[in-house]
Design a protein around this motif. Structure first.
Motif, PDB file in Angstrom:
ATOM      1  N   GLN A 130      38.132  22.433  32.304  1.00 21.50           N
ATOM      2  CA  GLN A 130      36.724  22.772  32.426  1.00 21.50           C
ATOM      3  C   GLN A 130      36.544  24.086  33.205  1.00 21.50           C
ATOM      4  O   GLN A 130      35.603  24.829  32.971  1.00 21.50           O
ATOM      5  CB  GLN A 130      35.958  21.661  33.157  1.00 21.50           C
ATOM      6  CG  GLN A 130      34.467  21.943  33.324  1.00 21.50           C
ATOM      7  CD  GLN A 130      33.749  20.876  34.114  1.00 21.50           C
ATOM      8  OE1 GLN A 130      34.226  20.415  35.138  1.00 21.50           O
ATOM      9  NE2 GLN A 130      32.587  20.453  33.628  1.00 21.50           N
ATOM     10  N   LEU A 131      37.484  24.344  34.124  1.00 22.09           N
ATOM     11  CA  LEU A 131      37.347  25.484  35.023  1.00 22.09           C
ATOM     12  C   LEU A 131      38.685  26.209  35.167  1.00 22.09           C
ATOM     13  O   LEU A 131      39.730  25.574  35.292  1.00 22.09           O
ATOM     14  CB  LEU A 131      36.879  24.997  36.395  1.00 22.09           C
ATOM     15  CG  LEU A 131      36.729  26.030  37.524  1.00 22.09           C
ATOM     16  CD1 LEU A 131      35.598  26.997  37.213  1.00 22.09           C
ATOM     17  CD2 LEU A 131      36.474  25.320  38.851  1.00 22.09           C
ATOM     18  N   TYR A 132      38.609  27.544  35.154  1.00 21.88           N
ATOM     19  CA  TYR A 132      39.775  28.365  35.454  1.00 21.88           C
ATOM     20  C   TYR A 132      39.449  29.200  36.683  1.00 21.88           C
ATOM     21  O   TYR A 132      38.399  29.852  36.745  1.00 21.88           O
ATOM     22  CB  TYR A 132      40.125  29.288  34.281  1.00 21.88           C
ATOM     23  CG  TYR A 132      41.174  30.327  34.636  1.00 21.88           C
ATOM     24  CD1 TYR A 132      42.509  29.962  34.807  1.00 21.88           C
ATOM     25  CD2 TYR A 132      40.828  31.665  34.833  1.00 21.88           C
ATOM     26  CE1 TYR A 132      43.477  30.906  35.159  1.00 21.88           C
ATOM     27  CE2 TYR A 132      41.784  32.612  35.177  1.00 21.88           C
ATOM     28  CZ  TYR A 132      43.104  32.224  35.341  1.00 21.88           C
ATOM     29  OH  TYR A 132      44.058  33.154  35.691  1.00 21.88           O
ATOM     30  N   VAL A 133      40.333  29.187  37.674  1.00 22.20           N
ATOM     31  CA  VAL A 133      40.094  29.921  38.911  1.00 22.20           C
ATOM     32  C   VAL A 133      41.118  31.037  39.067  1.00 22.20           C
ATOM     33  O   VAL A 133      42.327  30.807  38.994  1.00 22.20           O
ATOM     34  CB  VAL A 133      40.174  28.981  40.133  1.00 22.20           C
ATOM     35  CG1 VAL A 133      39.866  29.766  41.413  1.00 22.20           C
ATOM     36  CG2 VAL A 133      39.206  27.817  39.978  1.00 22.20           C
ATOM     37  N   GLN A 134      40.598  32.230  39.329  1.00 20.27           N
ATOM     38  CA  GLN A 134      41.456  33.371  39.625  1.00 20.27           C
ATOM     39  C   GLN A 134      41.360  33.649  41.122  1.00 20.27           C
ATOM     40  O   GLN A 134      40.380  34.203  41.600  1.00 20.27           O
ATOM     41  CB  GLN A 134      41.001  34.604  38.838  1.00 20.27           C
ATOM     42  CG  GLN A 134      41.951  35.776  38.962  1.00 20.27           C
ATOM     43  CD  GLN A 134      43.280  35.517  38.282  1.00 20.27           C
ATOM     44  OE1 GLN A 134      43.324  35.141  37.115  1.00 20.27           O
ATOM     45  NE2 GLN A 134      44.365  35.728  39.008  1.00 20.27           N
ATOM     46  N   PRO A 135      42.359  33.221  41.895  1.00 22.21           N
ATOM     47  CA  PRO A 135      42.309  33.406  43.346  1.00 22.21           C
ATOM     48  C   PRO A 135      42.767  34.793  43.749  1.00 22.21           C
ATOM     49  O   PRO A 135      42.997  35.658  42.912  1.00 22.21           O
ATOM     50  CB  PRO A 135      43.278  32.336  43.851  1.00 22.21           C
ATOM     51  CG  PRO A 135      44.296  32.253  42.773  1.00 22.21           C
ATOM     52  CD  PRO A 135      43.555  32.491  41.488  1.00 22.21           C
ATOM     53  N   GLY A 136      42.898  35.001  45.042  1.00 17.07           N
ATOM     54  CA  GLY A 136      43.348  36.294  45.532  1.00 17.07           C
ATOM     55  C   GLY A 136      44.820  36.475  45.267  1.00 17.07           C
ATOM     56  O   GLY A 136      45.525  35.551  44.919  1.00 17.07           O
ATOM     57  N   GLY A 137      45.280  37.682  45.466  1.00 20.92           N
ATOM     58  CA  GLY A 137      46.674  37.899  45.183  1.00 20.92           C
ATOM     59  C   GLY A 137      47.231  39.191  45.680  1.00 20.92           C
ATOM     60  O   GLY A 137      48.365  39.508  45.400  1.00 20.92           O
ATOM     61  N   GLY A 138      46.506  40.006  46.395  1.00 20.64           N
ATOM     62  CA  GLY A 138      47.073  41.244  46.887  1.00 20.64           C
ATOM     63  C   GLY A 138      46.078  42.367  46.781  1.00 20.64           C
ATOM     64  O   GLY A 138      44.923  42.175  46.466  1.00 20.64           O
ATOM     65  N   GLN A 139      46.532  43.554  47.022  1.00 22.65           N
ATOM     66  CA  GLN A 139      45.674  44.720  46.951  1.00 22.65           C
ATOM     67  C   GLN A 139      45.921  45.523  45.685  1.00 22.65           C
ATOM     68  O   GLN A 139      45.195  46.464  45.412  1.00 22.65           O
ATOM     69  CB  GLN A 139      45.917  45.622  48.174  1.00 22.65           C
ATOM     70  CG  GLN A 139      45.502  44.980  49.472  1.00 22.65           C
ATOM     71  CD  GLN A 139      45.744  45.926  50.642  1.00 22.65           C
ATOM     72  OE1 GLN A 139      46.863  46.328  50.883  1.00 22.65           O
ATOM     73  NE2 GLN A 139      44.701  46.255  51.368  1.00 22.65           N
ATOM     74  N   ASP A 140      46.900  45.144  44.941  1.00 22.46           N
ATOM     75  CA  ASP A 140      47.293  45.943  43.781  1.00 22.46           C
ATOM     76  C   ASP A 140      46.791  45.297  42.495  1.00 22.46           C
ATOM     77  O   ASP A 140      47.462  44.478  41.875  1.00 22.46           O
ATOM     78  CB  ASP A 140      48.815  46.085  43.756  1.00 22.46           C
ATOM     79  CG  ASP A 140      49.286  47.145  42.778  1.00 22.46           C
ATOM     80  OD1 ASP A 140      48.496  47.516  41.877  1.00 22.46           O
ATOM     81  OD2 ASP A 140      50.441  47.601  42.917  1.00 22.46           O
ATOM     82  N   LEU A 141      45.589  45.671  42.085  1.00 19.61           N
ATOM     83  CA  LEU A 141      45.012  45.114  40.865  1.00 19.61           C
ATOM     84  C   LEU A 141      45.861  45.440  39.642  1.00 19.61           C
ATOM     85  O   LEU A 141      46.064  44.591  38.778  1.00 19.61           O
ATOM     86  CB  LEU A 141      43.594  45.661  40.658  1.00 19.61           C
ATOM     87  CG  LEU A 141      42.498  45.089  41.551  1.00 19.61           C
ATOM     88  CD1 LEU A 141      41.236  45.932  41.424  1.00 19.61           C
ATOM     89  CD2 LEU A 141      42.209  43.645  41.197  1.00 19.61           C
ATOM     90  N   ASP A 142      46.340  46.677  39.577  1.00 16.36           N
ATOM     91  CA  ASP A 142      47.122  47.077  38.411  1.00 16.36           C
ATOM     92  C   ASP A 142      48.393  46.246  38.265  1.00 16.36           C
ATOM     93  O   ASP A 142      48.756  45.832  37.164  1.00 16.36           O
ATOM     94  CB  ASP A 142      47.488  48.561  38.502  1.00 16.36           C
ATOM     95  CG  ASP A 142      46.269  49.463  38.348  1.00 16.36           C
ATOM     96  OD1 ASP A 142      45.373  49.106  37.571  1.00 16.36           O
ATOM     97  OD2 ASP A 142      46.215  50.508  39.014  1.00 16.36           O
TER      98      ASP A 142
END
Length: 263
Positions: free
Chosen positions: A96-108
């Motif tokens: 029902q839900l997908y969560v994208q949590p944090g992960g660093g400073q490098d988006l690329d």
């Protein structure tokens, strides 16, 4: 976009709800909670939490703990490289839900691991799924790089015109949440610049009026994003010597989850 203090230089994106796991860079990080999460039946709604490479080993578990304790009492499974469960259409179909949590400073760099699943995620949300992005995950809801799920795009709030936050240091920020003044944990999170006339609900704004928390439809689905960290628990504040004038409360996080999954 870095997050709570930690040897991994993470960006606090989704680690607060746990008195135990952590977030980072656009997310965050925390130690593991002592209390065991409630046991849920197979009938409980399923939430998938991305827990692939992102510079924050505790971010995914922190969000998982939050979701298990939320009023909806989600079942939680991890997805992404290294979890044994790839982010595919078949896997998303059960959730029902997908969560994208944090992960660093490098988006690329993080996007390199997510780009192959971008169309799958977009199709799933368009068909009725719900995407929740906190801080780093909020940035990734935007474009270049990102899933492109918002009727607009994301930009950093710190240092922007009229911003009350001059740099990336962890701080407590005042927002207007549904017309009420509240305080939230903040660490280099995004603001959301919506297209003129966009079909979106702005749940909270920063002091300069910029959108801080937004929920918007995407096809038949819904996207909820937050720049600040509604999931931050007391340990986040203690670790940085910060105080929330409202007290540490989870009601804003639960409100965002409810708005994101409701139809």
């Amino acid at each position: 976009m870095s997050g709570r203090p930690s040897v991994l230089r993470r960006r606090r994106v989704l680690s607060g709800f746990l008195s135990a796991a952590a977030l980072l860079a656009a997310g965050c990080g925390q130690p593991e909670a002592e209390a065991k999460p409630p046991v849920h039946s197979a009938a409980a709604p399923l939430a998938l939490v991305y827990n692939g490479p992102q510079g924050c080993a505790e971010c995914g578990p922190a969000v998982a703990d939050l979701l298990r304790q939320a009023p909806q009492h989600f079942r939680v499974e991890y997805v992404g490289p290294g979890t044994g469960k790839p982010l595919t259409a078949a896997v998303l179909a059960e959730a029902q839900l997908y969560v994208q949590p944090g992960g660093g400073q490098d988006l690329d760099r993080t996007w390199q691991d997510l780009a192959g699943s971008a169309d799958v995620v977009r199709d799933w949300v368009r068909g009725g799924g719900s995407y929740l992005g906190l801080c780093f995950g909020g940035y990734l809801a935007g474009r270049d790089p990102g899933f492109g799920l918002l009727p607009g795009d994301t930009h950093g709030y710190a240092g922007s015109p009229g911003s009350t936050v001059p740099d990336e240091r962890d701080t407590v920020i005042e927002v207007s949440w549904r017309g009420q003044q509240r305080h939230m944990y903040f660490q280099d999170g995004p603001t959301f610049r919506l297209n003129e006339g966009a079909d979106a609900a702005v749940l909270a704004t920063y002091p300069n009026g910029a959108a801080a928390v937004v929920v918007a439809p995407y096809g038949k689905g819904r996207v909820g994003v937050s720049g600040p960290h509604p999931e931050a628990d007391a340990s986040w504040y203690d670790e940085k010597g910060l105080t929330n004038p409202d007290g540490v409360r989870m009601d804003l996080a639960y409100d965002l989850i409810r708005a994101t999954v409701s139809r």
